[in-house]
Design a protein around this motif. Structure first.
Motif, mmCIF file in Angstrom:
data_model
loop_
_atom_site.group_PDB
_atom_site.id
_atom_site.type_symbol
_atom_site.label_atom_id
_atom_site.label_comp_id
_atom_site.label_asym_id
_atom_site.label_seq_id
_atom_site.Cartn_x
_atom_site.Cartn_y
_atom_site.Cartn_z
ATOM 1 N N PHE A 151 0.829 -1.205 0.000
ATOM 2 C CA PHE A 151 0.000 0.000 0.000
ATOM 3 C C PHE A 151 0.866 1.260 0.000
ATOM 4 O O PHE A 151 0.608 2.211 -0.730
ATOM 5 C CB PHE A 151 -0.941 -0.001 1.209
ATOM 6 C CG PHE A 151 -1.866 -1.182 1.226
ATOM 7 C CD1 PHE A 151 -2.922 -1.273 0.342
ATOM 8 C CD2 PHE A 151 -1.649 -2.221 2.116
ATOM 9 C CE1 PHE A 151 -3.766 -2.373 0.336
ATOM 10 C CE2 PHE A 151 -2.489 -3.331 2.125
ATOM 11 C CZ PHE A 151 -3.544 -3.405 1.231
ATOM 12 N N LEU A 152 1.911 1.246 0.831
ATOM 13 C CA LEU A 152 2.826 2.381 0.867
ATOM 14 C C LEU A 152 3.548 2.542 -0.456
ATOM 15 O O LEU A 152 3.707 3.664 -0.959
ATOM 16 C CB LEU A 152 3.832 2.211 2.005
ATOM 17 C CG LEU A 152 3.260 2.317 3.415
ATOM 18 C CD1 LEU A 152 4.318 1.938 4.438
ATOM 19 C CD2 LEU A 152 2.760 3.716 3.681
ATOM 20 N N GLY A 154 2.548 1.620 -3.418
ATOM 21 C CA GLY A 154 1.602 2.143 -4.406
ATOM 22 C C GLY A 154 1.384 3.636 -4.259
ATOM 23 O O GLY A 154 1.397 4.383 -5.248
ATOM 24 N N ALA A 155 1.217 4.086 -3.028
ATOM 25 C CA ALA A 155 1.001 5.513 -2.792
ATOM 26 C C ALA A 155 2.229 6.331 -3.176
ATOM 27 O O ALA A 155 2.115 7.387 -3.811
ATOM 28 C CB ALA A 155 0.641 5.742 -1.323
ATOM 29 N N ILE A 156 3.402 5.851 -2.795
ATOM 30 C CA ILE A 156 4.637 6.578 -3.104
ATOM 31 C C ILE A 156 4.881 6.610 -4.607
ATOM 32 O O ILE A 156 5.200 7.657 -5.180
ATOM 33 C CB ILE A 156 5.840 5.952 -2.360
ATOM 34 C CG1 ILE A 156 5.701 6.180 -0.850
ATOM 35 C CG2 ILE A 156 7.150 6.524 -2.874
ATOM 36 C CD1 ILE A 156 6.657 5.354 -0.014
ATOM 37 N N ALA A 158 2.733 6.290 -7.010
ATOM 38 C CA ALA A 158 1.702 7.053 -7.712
ATOM 39 C C ALA A 158 1.918 8.553 -7.599
ATOM 40 O O ALA A 158 1.521 9.311 -8.488
ATOM 41 C CB ALA A 158 0.324 6.687 -7.172
ATOM 42 N N THR A 159 2.552 8.973 -6.521
ATOM 43 C CA THR A 159 2.690 10.410 -6.306
ATOM 44 C C THR A 159 4.087 10.959 -6.528
ATOM 45 O O THR A 159 4.240 12.126 -6.877
ATOM 46 C CB THR A 159 2.252 10.789 -4.875
ATOM 47 O OG1 THR A 159 3.062 10.072 -3.938
ATOM 48 C CG2 THR A 159 0.791 10.478 -4.648
ATOM 49 N N TRP A 164 11.518 8.160 -4.558
ATOM 50 C CA TRP A 164 10.925 8.490 -3.256
ATOM 51 C C TRP A 164 10.817 7.284 -2.339
ATOM 52 O O TRP A 164 10.731 7.432 -1.127
ATOM 53 C CB TRP A 164 9.563 9.153 -3.446
ATOM 54 C CG TRP A 164 9.750 10.584 -3.812
ATOM 55 C CD1 TRP A 164 9.757 11.124 -5.070
ATOM 56 C CD2 TRP A 164 10.020 11.643 -2.908
ATOM 57 N NE1 TRP A 164 10.009 12.463 -4.996
ATOM 58 C CE2 TRP A 164 10.171 12.813 -3.681
ATOM 59 C CE3 TRP A 164 10.148 11.732 -1.521
ATOM 60 C CZ2 TRP A 164 10.441 14.052 -3.108
ATOM 61 C CZ3 TRP A 164 10.419 12.970 -0.959
ATOM 62 C CH2 TRP A 164 10.559 14.104 -1.749
#
Length: 189
Positions: A151-152, A154-156, A158-159, A164
């Protein structure tokens, strides 16, 4: 913040070693999910990606534990945390696959100082009556890190892009270092 300051020294130590281990565990999982983005950005084939992933896997965990026994568990743990943060910077700024692989090897070496060091610190900073519970907390939170990694990642990704995933290690390592340095009792055999 006041409540954090009221925690016992052993509880703060447990937070520090759990955070350090979680950073190392997260990094191993998150990078695997970033491999397609790394391949695209650095224009490398699958065989190179295998090196990027495998360079982190370290057979030095037993050596890391032994170094803590000899030179001091807190000292070796702090070297591992600091080195992990620095090698994360090297990973993030790597201009090519060769430097990224070398930086991942460094991450693996410093991670091998952190994870066994965390357990050794728990073993020496907690009395026998509290040790089982402390190891249980460490295990539970480390397991949560494994589950949270996709989940982390994917978030990192994606943004912010794949670099990062390494840069987030830096403030976490700095926080872990500060907490461990202030709360952990040194020990060696």
């Amino acid at each position: 913040m006041k409540r954090f300051l009221k925690l016992s020294k052993r509880t703060v130590t447990l937070i520090a070693v759990t955070l350090g281990s979680s950073i190392a565990i997260l990094d191993g999982s998150i990078v695997n999910l970033a491999l397609p983005a790394i391949a695209k950005d650095l224009n490398v084939p699958f065989s190179v990606l295998q090196w990027i992933a495998d360079a982190y896997l370290s057979a030095l965990i037993l050596l890391g534990g032994s170094l803590g026994d000899i030179f001091g568990r807190k000292r070796v743990y702090l070297v591992g945390v600091a080195g992990f943060g620095i090698s994360s910077i090297l990973c993030a700024i790597a201009p090519n696959a060769e430097i990224l692989i070398a930086a991942r090897v460094l991450q693996g070496i410093f991670g091998a100082l952190m994870v066994p060091g965390a357990l050794a610190i728990i073993n020496t900073n907690f009395p026998k009556s509290e040790r089982g519970r402390a190891i249980g907390h460490w295990t539970a939170w480390s397991s949560i890190a494994v589950v949270a990694a996709p989940f982390l990642a994917g978030a990192i990704l994606a943004t912010g892009g794949w670099r990062w995933i390494f840069l987030v290690n830096i403030p976490l390592s700095a926080l872990c270092f500060a907490i461990a340095a202030a709360s952990t009792r040194e020990s060696s055999d």
